[in-house]
Design an enzyme around this catalytic site. Structure first.
Site, PDB file in Angstrom:
ATOM      1  N   TRP A 102      -0.279  -8.809  -0.878  1.00 49.85           N
ATOM      2  CA  TRP A 102       0.913  -8.269  -1.533  1.00 49.85           C
ATOM      3  C   TRP A 102       2.190  -8.918  -1.013  1.00 49.85           C
ATOM      4  O   TRP A 102       3.187  -8.974  -1.733  1.00 49.85           O
ATOM      5  CB  TRP A 102       0.939  -6.749  -1.412  1.00 49.85           C
ATOM      6  CG  TRP A 102      -0.175  -6.159  -2.225  1.00 49.85           C
ATOM      7  CD1 TRP A 102      -1.306  -5.547  -1.766  1.00 49.85           C
ATOM      8  CD2 TRP A 102      -0.299  -6.204  -3.651  1.00 49.85           C
ATOM      9  NE1 TRP A 102      -2.116  -5.192  -2.822  1.00 49.85           N
ATOM     10  CE2 TRP A 102      -1.529  -5.580  -3.985  1.00 49.85           C
ATOM     11  CE3 TRP A 102       0.508  -6.699  -4.678  1.00 49.85           C
ATOM     12  CZ2 TRP A 102      -1.966  -5.449  -5.304  1.00 49.85           C
ATOM     13  CZ3 TRP A 102       0.072  -6.572  -5.992  1.00 49.85           C
ATOM     14  CH2 TRP A 102      -1.145  -5.956  -6.295  1.00 49.85           C
ATOM     15  N   ASP A 172       8.122  -3.091   1.390  1.00 51.79           N
ATOM     16  CA  ASP A 172       7.205  -2.532   0.407  1.00 51.79           C
ATOM     17  C   ASP A 172       6.340  -1.501   1.133  1.00 51.79           C
ATOM     18  O   ASP A 172       5.490  -1.848   1.942  1.00 51.79           O
ATOM     19  CB  ASP A 172       6.343  -3.648  -0.185  1.00 51.79           C
ATOM     20  CG  ASP A 172       5.334  -3.145  -1.199  1.00 51.79           C
ATOM     21  OD1 ASP A 172       5.220  -1.916  -1.398  1.00 51.79           O
ATOM     22  OD2 ASP A 172       4.621  -3.987  -1.782  1.00 51.79           O
ATOM     23  N   LYS A 196      -0.303   5.971  -4.878  1.00 47.73           N
ATOM     24  CA  LYS A 196      -1.174   6.041  -3.709  1.00 47.73           C
ATOM     25  C   LYS A 196      -0.914   7.333  -2.928  1.00 47.73           C
ATOM     26  O   LYS A 196      -1.807   8.145  -2.757  1.00 47.73           O
ATOM     27  CB  LYS A 196      -0.983   4.798  -2.838  1.00 47.73           C
ATOM     28  CG  LYS A 196      -1.247   3.507  -3.629  1.00 47.73           C
ATOM     29  CD  LYS A 196      -0.926   2.272  -2.835  1.00 47.73           C
ATOM     30  CE  LYS A 196      -0.928   1.021  -3.692  1.00 47.73           C
ATOM     31  NZ  LYS A 196      -2.218   0.686  -4.276  1.00 47.73           N
TER      32      LYS A 196
END
Length: 361
Positions: A102, A172, A196
């Site tokens: 990511w 992030d 999540k």
């Protein structure tokens, strides 16, 4: 109906209490005679829902008043492009620390708009560690420094906030937001896809220091401007109201359960159970991440061969343990232990792991 334990990395398991409340309110929210998803986002009813969600998130995460909280359509990948457009001048340097899949995705999204500088990377070592802070090469005059707080695929997590001086730190937090207390003031901006720990897929949260919203950034449409969204309470356009409502229910559930302090305790307990099972297996299971940066949220591990891995995935699903197949980028097994996963779910996984090893070791 018996619910399985869902170890999906995202979209991920939601609290059963939240799902049951949403089910009960689906046809008639709060006695108005219509579903919340049918009500105008500009009406008093939904504005109240949105305001409560923000107030509860601020309370949950101890977000200072000098930070704006935005609830935006889409996922974290969209935000990765918008960071560059909103906070960096054309061609200005930005620093990225690469610790997994990511992090690399974030660079690809920002690349068309800024001069991306990789300040440090653990790719040569297979993303099994985080480069020590003293090895980072930061750019003079960078617009920001970007990190990925938790790598969902590679299972690597920052356990300390890196010091980057006067340049704002952007992070992030998609797969670890609200999983433990954090000092929001150490960051210029935090962003996260909700799917999540915070709620359903389709909505993201951006927490940004208000003074940064004054940056000119780059030419862009107003819809891509964070300051415009902040000025309109995240209702510059029609927001994903159902997702926002579910996010609000999830945040309230976390507060009712004891807040981030309680979830930090639970998450540490769940992760310890699984890592102890891996480390105590005599090599039958293995996790390759440096112990000091092992993720509490996403635990990848490997079996001796692909045949056993396929059997593990099949048999665990039959046993009511869902979505344990590892990401295609790394293979193996991955157990995601977000806030809504109870300790009993981690224990059920560990019990299965031990039984599987006894039968196949």
């Amino acid at each position: 109906m018996a619910r399985a334990y869902n170890f999906s990395a995202g979209p991920a398991t939601l609290p059963e209490a939240v799902l049951r409340q949403a089910q009960a309110e689906m046809l008639d929210w709060n006695g108005v005679g219509a579903s919340i998803v049918e009500l105008s986002h500009r009406g008093a009813e939904f504005i109240g829902v949105a305001a409560r969600a923000e107030a509860d998130l601020r309370r949950l995460m101890s977000i200072p008043d000098d930070y704006a909280v935005l609830f935006l359509s889409g996922g974290a990948t969209t935000q990765q492009a918008l960071l560059a457009l909103n906070f960096a001048a054309p061609g200005q340097a930005v620093d990225y620390v690469v610790t997994g899949h990511w992090s690399k995705t974030a660079i690809r999204q920002a690349g068309p708009y800024v001069d991306v500088h990789v300040a440090a990377s653990s790719e040569a070592g297979g993303f099994r560690d985080i480069p020590p802070r003293e090895s980072w090469s930061l750019s003079p005059g960078a617009a920001y420094v970007h990190i990925t707080a938790n790598e969902t695929i590679h299972g690597v997590e920052y356990r300390q906030v890196p010091e980057v001086g006067e340049v704002p730190l952007f992070a992030d937090f998609s797969s670890s937001i609200a999983s433990e207390p954090i000092d929001v003031s150490r960051y210029g901006l935090i962003y996260a896809g909700a799917q999540k720990n915070l709620g359903p897929v389709g909505i993201s949260v951006v927490i940004v220091r208000r003074d940064l919203l004054e940056r000119a950034g780059q030419p862009r449409a107003d819809i891509f401007t964070y300051a415009s969204h902040a000025a309109r309470d995240s209702m510059l356009n029609t927001p994903p109201t159902w997702n926002w409502y579910l996010l609000g229910l999830t945040v309230k559930w976390m507060l009712d359960e004891g807040g981030v302090e309680e979830f930090a305790r639970r998450n540490a307990a769940k992760a310890a159970l699984v890592y102890q099972a891996i480390d105590g297996s005599g090599g039958f299971y293995r996790n390759e991440v440096a112990p000091a940066v092992r993720s509490r949220m996403n635990i990848p591990f490997f079996l001796p061969d692909e045949q056993l891995t396929a059997r593990f995935v099949s048999e665990s699903k039959a046993a009511g343990l869902l979505a344990l197949k590892g990401h295609k980028a790394v293979g193996g097994i991955r157990a995601s232990l977000y806030n809504a996963m109870p300790v009993a779910g981690a224990q059920a996984l560990v019990d299965f792991m031990r039984d599987f090893q006894q039968r196949n070791g």
